[in-house]
Design a protein around this motif. Structure first.
Motif, PDB file in Angstrom:
ATOM      1  N   UNK A 315       0.597  -1.210  -0.045  1.00  0.00           N
ATOM      2  CA  UNK A 315       0.045  -0.032  -0.243  1.00  0.00           C
ATOM      3  C   UNK A 315       0.966   1.382  -0.017  1.00  0.00           C
ATOM      4  N   UNK A 316       1.942   1.238  -0.502  1.00  0.00           N
ATOM      5  CA  UNK A 316       3.059   2.349  -0.820  1.00  0.00           C
ATOM      6  C   UNK A 316       2.398   3.670  -0.941  1.00  0.00           C
ATOM      7  N   UNK A 317       2.646   4.642  -0.479  1.00  0.00           N
ATOM      8  CA  UNK A 317       2.240   6.070  -1.262  1.00  0.00           C
ATOM      9  C   UNK A 317       3.083   6.247  -2.663  1.00  0.00           C
ATOM     10  N   UNK A 318       4.306   5.664  -2.596  1.00  0.00           N
ATOM     11  CA  UNK A 318       5.153   5.716  -3.825  1.00  0.00           C
ATOM     12  C   UNK A 318       6.110   4.549  -3.653  1.00  0.00           C
ATOM     13  N   UNK A 319       6.490   4.075  -4.852  1.00  0.00           N
ATOM     14  CA  UNK A 319       7.322   2.840  -4.919  1.00  0.00           C
ATOM     15  C   UNK A 319       8.049   2.927  -6.117  1.00  0.00           C
ATOM     16  N   UNK A 320       9.627   3.067  -6.265  1.00  0.00           N
ATOM     17  CA  UNK A 320      10.179   3.071  -7.649  1.00  0.00           C
ATOM     18  C   UNK A 320      10.045   1.833  -8.342  1.00  0.00           C
ATOM     19  N   UNK A 334      -1.257 -13.355  -5.334  1.00  0.00           N
ATOM     20  CA  UNK A 334      -1.751 -12.242  -6.062  1.00  0.00           C
ATOM     21  C   UNK A 334      -1.648 -10.865  -5.211  1.00  0.00           C
ATOM     22  N   UNK A 335      -1.207  -9.919  -5.663  1.00  0.00           N
ATOM     23  CA  UNK A 335      -0.958  -8.715  -5.169  1.00  0.00           C
ATOM     24  C   UNK A 335      -2.017  -7.522  -5.272  1.00  0.00           C
ATOM     25  N   UNK A 336      -2.450  -6.611  -4.167  1.00  0.00           N
ATOM     26  CA  UNK A 336      -3.000  -5.747  -4.311  1.00  0.00           C
ATOM     27  C   UNK A 336      -2.112  -4.610  -3.859  1.00  0.00           C
ATOM     28  N   UNK A 337      -1.779  -3.650  -4.954  1.00  0.00           N
ATOM     29  CA  UNK A 337      -1.030  -2.655  -4.721  1.00  0.00           C
ATOM     30  C   UNK A 337      -1.482  -1.220  -5.163  1.00  0.00           C
TER      31      UNK A 337
END
Ligand code: UDP
Length: 423
Positions: A315-320, A334-337
């Motif tokens: 749930x990151x605010x930002x992720x490079x 599975x991923x919820x992002x």
């Protein structure tokens, strides 16, 4: 002195020690990246030396990982942990020690791959002093980060200037996703040369165990609906969004829902403070009986946790880039992002998981529920995720691409770099 065509490379990672335990404060994706890239390059025949900062007198100066791959730690400033934002003034000492090390070992690093902005500054000095060719990976862009936080640190203008200079002067920048490249172009500079080479993951280890066996090993009920978070405790990782989303889940009232929040912390440090904050939200919402915080998960046990989960949430605010997303996908989960940065590249919505706007509690809750209530779809998403990682994001594949890139620069004489500098 070694010839210029010898396959020797220095990976420089001033604050991200590749030999250290992962999952603690400031030890995360960059450490994993440098360590795995280093080891995979060594398997391809490169002589790999990884340079980092020594943070205590007890740490070994040299750690040998394999025959051709080692970590070398230099003193730069006090022999203690120093937060990233306070490291810049110690970098000249790091450069001095690197030059001294070259003399002692009778080697010269004609090729260097720098990681994060401090290391890019170190690399630019080596380029000026001895014409080293520089490849750089940002791991995080100040221009993006400062848009997402309230308290801009004093070092910000220095960092932004260094990040612009390295983009314009390095032989090549490695962006780990098309989204990161786009940010470099729109927020940093239109000059400079950028290749896209993603981060990778260990496709043998992740995916080596199935859900049932993993749950047996961890003592988790086979019927439980298990949501997993893995990562550092940092407000920008969005753990609060996840906890509040779970509170809004349709399955909240059932006795089946479980959330595991994995990640290390030290009381009193910034990650310890964030963990306390998250725990107090959990208590306030009355969720302590089905949320567990097991602390740092070792790289050995992580494949079991990912496999046990029904869904992994990033749930990151930002992720490079976001290594956790591809680790989960490699494990068939599975991923919820958040719909940001590299997560838009790794997670294919409706195919390998779902994306939700960052910090949108309701959107996360509904995305998580959609997967939890449909085990067949969960399995389909998981299979497609595994396939995507195997074809696109293995460390060996990544190292092959980097190796090809490095070879281009090894073939250029070093003198040429000096000439370019004087232009
Ligand atoms: N990690 C770990 N144990 C933990 C928490 C995290 O080994 O308890 C690892 C995780 O598996 C991943 C890395 O730390 O490889 C985090 O990388 P990511 O790119 O997701 O985030 P960053 O830390 O770079 O912000």
């Amino acid at each position: 002195m070694n010839s210029t065509t010898e396959k020797r490379i220095a990976l420089i990672s001033v604050h991200g020690d590749p030999a250290i335990e992962i999952g603690k404060e400031e030890a995360g994706g960059q450490n994993v990246y440098v360590r795995h890239v280093g080891e995979a390059l060594a398997r391809l025949g490169w002589q790999v030396d990884m340079f980092t900062r020594k943070v205590s007198a007890e740490q070994d100066t040299i750690v040998q990982h394999s025959q051709n791959c080692r970590t070398i730690r230099f003193k730069a400033g006090p022999l203690e942990f120093v937060p990233r934002d306070d490291l810049f003034s110690y970098l000249p000492e790091f450069v001095e020690n690197l030059l001294k090390f070259q003399k002692e070992e009778d080697v010269k690093y004609n090729l260097i791959h720098t990681n994060y902005w401090h290391s890019s500054w170190v690399g630019m000095q080596l380029k000026k002093i001895q014409g080293s060719k520089q490849v750089h990976t940002y791991h995080s862009l100040g221009a993006v980060k400062y848009n997402t936080i309230e308290n801009i640190p004093l070092i910000a203008s220095q960092r932004l200037a260094v990040e612009k200079e390295v983009l314009e002067t390095a032989e090549r920048i490695v962006a780990t996703s098309p989204q990161e490249k786009e940010h470099m172009r729109s927020l940093v500079s239109t000059q400079g040369s950028i290749d896209i080479i993603p981060c990778g993951t260990d496709i043998q280890r992740f995916g080596s165990i199935d859900r049932q066996a993993a749950r047996l090993e961890l003592g988790i009920d086979q019927q439980a609906k298990l949501v997993l978070y893995v990562g550092r405790f940092d407000p920008r990782k969005g753990i609060e969004t996840l906890v509040r989303a779970i509170n809004e889940s349709k399955l909240r009232a059932s006795n089946n829902l479980r959330l595991i929040i994995g990640g290390g912390s030290t009381p009193g440090n910034s990650d310890g403070i964030e963990r306390d904050r998250i725990e107090s939200i959990i208590t306030e919402l009355g969720m302590s009986d089905f949320i567990t915080l097991p602390g740092r998960l070792s790289q050995d046990i992580l494949p079991t946790y990912y496999a046990a989960a029904d869904v992994c949430v990033v749930p990151s605010h930002y992720e490079p880039f976001g290594l956790v997303a591809i680790e989960a996908m490699a494990s068939g989960t599975p991923v919820v992002a958040s719909d940001v940065g590299g997560l838009q590249f790794t997670v294919v919505p409706e195919e390998t998981g779902l994306l939700a706007p960052p910090q949108d509690i309701a959107a996360f809750a509904s995305a998580i529920d959609r997967i939890l209530v449909n085990p067949e779809w969960r399995d389909e998403l998981g299979k497609a995720g595994r396939k995507r990682v195997v074809t696109k994001f293995s460390w060996d594949g990544v190292a092959n691409q980097l190796s090809e890139l490095y070879n281009q620069f090894l073939q250029q004489p070093v003198k040429e770099a000096k000439l370019l500098l004087t232009k």
